[in-house]
Design an enzyme around this catalytic site. Structure first.
Site, PDB file in Angstrom:
ATOM      1  N   HIS A  17     -15.234  38.158 -19.689  1.00  0.00           N
ATOM      2  CA  HIS A  17     -13.789  38.098 -20.659  1.00  0.00           C
ATOM      3  C   HIS A  17     -13.639  38.913 -19.679  1.00  0.00           C
ATOM      4  CE1 HIS A  17     -16.622  36.876 -23.989  1.00  0.00           C
ATOM      5  NE2 HIS A  17     -16.376  35.408 -23.365  1.00  0.00           N
ATOM      6  N   LYS A  41     -18.742  28.031 -37.290  1.00  0.00           N
ATOM      7  CA  LYS A  41     -19.340  28.907 -36.633  1.00  0.00           C
ATOM      8  C   LYS A  41     -20.417  30.138 -37.108  1.00  0.00           C
ATOM      9  CE  LYS A  41     -19.527  28.275 -31.437  1.00  0.00           C
ATOM     10  NZ  LYS A  41     -18.094  28.787 -30.499  1.00  0.00           N
ATOM     11  N   ARG A  90     -17.334  30.039 -15.289  1.00  0.00           N
ATOM     12  CA  ARG A  90     -18.768  30.887 -14.558  1.00  0.00           C
ATOM     13  C   ARG A  90     -19.181  30.222 -13.591  1.00  0.00           C
ATOM     14  NH1 ARG A  90     -21.195  33.018 -20.436  1.00  0.00           N
ATOM     15  NH2 ARG A  90     -19.869  30.407 -20.459  1.00  0.00           N
ATOM     16  N   SER A 129     -22.417  35.576 -24.664  1.00  0.00           N
ATOM     17  CA  SER A 129     -21.916  36.735 -25.846  1.00  0.00           C
ATOM     18  C   SER A 129     -23.184  36.258 -26.843  1.00  0.00           C
ATOM     19  CB  SER A 129     -20.716  36.092 -26.542  1.00  0.00           C
ATOM     20  OG  SER A 129     -19.632  35.998 -26.056  1.00  0.00           O
TER      21      SER A 129
HETATM   22  O1  PNS Z   1     -15.546  31.307 -26.269  1.00  0.00           O
HETATM   23  P1  PNS Z   1     -15.626  29.896 -26.703  1.00  0.00           P
HETATM   24  O2  PNS Z   1     -16.342  29.394 -27.816  1.00  0.00           O
HETATM   25  O3  PNS Z   1     -15.929  29.125 -26.609  1.00  0.00           O
HETATM   26  O4  PNS Z   1     -13.919  29.592 -27.967  1.00  0.00           O
HETATM   27  C1  PNS Z   1     -14.337  27.699 -27.116  1.00  0.00           C
HETATM   28  C2  PNS Z   1     -12.540  27.863 -27.944  1.00  0.00           C
HETATM   29  C3  PNS Z   1     -11.509  28.444 -28.443  1.00  0.00           C
HETATM   30  C4  PNS Z   1     -11.311  27.743 -26.714  1.00  0.00           C
HETATM   31  C5  PNS Z   1     -12.161  25.983 -28.489  1.00  0.00           C
HETATM   32  O5  PNS Z   1     -13.073  26.011 -29.500  1.00  0.00           O
HETATM   33  C6  PNS Z   1     -10.782  26.013 -28.757  1.00  0.00           C
HETATM   34  O6  PNS Z   1     -10.004  26.226 -28.739  1.00  0.00           O
HETATM   35  N1  PNS Z   1     -11.112  25.809 -30.251  1.00  0.00           N
HETATM   36  C7  PNS Z   1      -9.039  25.849 -31.616  1.00  0.00           C
HETATM   37  C8  PNS Z   1      -9.829  23.952 -31.807  1.00  0.00           C
HETATM   38  C9  PNS Z   1      -8.938  23.403 -30.831  1.00  0.00           C
HETATM   39  O7  PNS Z   1      -7.809  23.542 -30.813  1.00  0.00           O
HETATM   40  N2  PNS Z   1      -9.966  22.268 -30.441  1.00  0.00           N
HETATM   41  C10 PNS Z   1      -8.919  20.999 -29.840  1.00  0.00           C
HETATM   42  C11 PNS Z   1      -9.725  21.095 -28.123  1.00  0.00           C
HETATM   43  S1  PNS Z   1     -10.987  19.995 -28.273  1.00  0.00           S
END
Ligand code: PNS
Length: 161
Positions: A17, A41, A90, A129
């Site tokens: 990150h 989560k 990645r 993570s």
């Molecule tokens: O580090 P992560 O858990 O892979 O991040 C995922 C993230 C935060 C980018 C994604 O879950 C997100 O943007 N969630 C917010 C809800 C949202 O906007 N969902 C619509 C996209 S399908």
């Protein structure tokens, strides 16, 4: 001024990150790293803890701000008037999931939110993570995965050292 948001769980932030953060901060005038408050989560660190950790880990990068958000990314980005989301890739396995989210966000935002992908440097491509947490839970060595102060905090959560 060109701004971007790097959203994520960051539970915890890894060198992977931090590599993406540094490189995105070189491209944009202002980068907001934003921790998702996801009720679905059960994280190791609270949102407040993750924000503090990120602030400490990025304190030497002047154009990086740390924040948190709940709900949809497009609503959060819209309120901040930011039109670019950063995500790290990645491996090809990340691509399908990320492509779907990026396309959904582009559609849902009426074309206002684009996603820019940075490919994670090869030395960090194996990092996640979840694996950091799993290794730490068995008291394994995570010094090559996260900054030392983050490693200490993770071990403490698992009752080690
Ligand atoms: O580090 P992560 O858990 O892979 O991040 C995922 C993230 C935060 C980018 C994604 O879950 C997100 O943007 N969630 C917010 C809800 C949202 O906007 N969902 C619509 C996209 S399908």
């Amino acid at each position: 001024m060109k701004s971007a948001i790097y959203p994520g769980s960051f539970d915890p932030v890894t060198f992977g990150h931090l590599d993406v953060i540094r490189r995105a901060a070189d491209i944009f005038d202002e980068l907001t790293v934003s921790v998702l408050n996801n009720h679905l989560k059960s994280p190791l660190f609270s949102v407040e803890e993750r924000v503090k950790i990120l602030e400490e880990a990025t304190k030497d990068i002047p154009n990086v701000k740390v924040d948190s958000f709940s709900g949809l990314l497009i609503d959060y980005a819209g309120k901040k008037n930011v039109h670019v989301a950063i995500r790290g890739l990645r491996a090809i396995t990340d691509f399908e999931y990320e492509l779907q989210i990026a396309q959904t966000n582009h559609k849902l935002s009426g074309g206002k939110l684009d996603t820019m992908f940075l490919t994670t440097s090869l030395e960090y491509a194996y990092l996640s993570s979840s694996s950091v947490k799993e290794i730490a839970s068995f008291n394994g060595d995570i010094s090559m995965c996260v900054p030392d102060f983050v490693a200490d905090l993770i071990y403490k959560k698992y009752g080690h050292r």
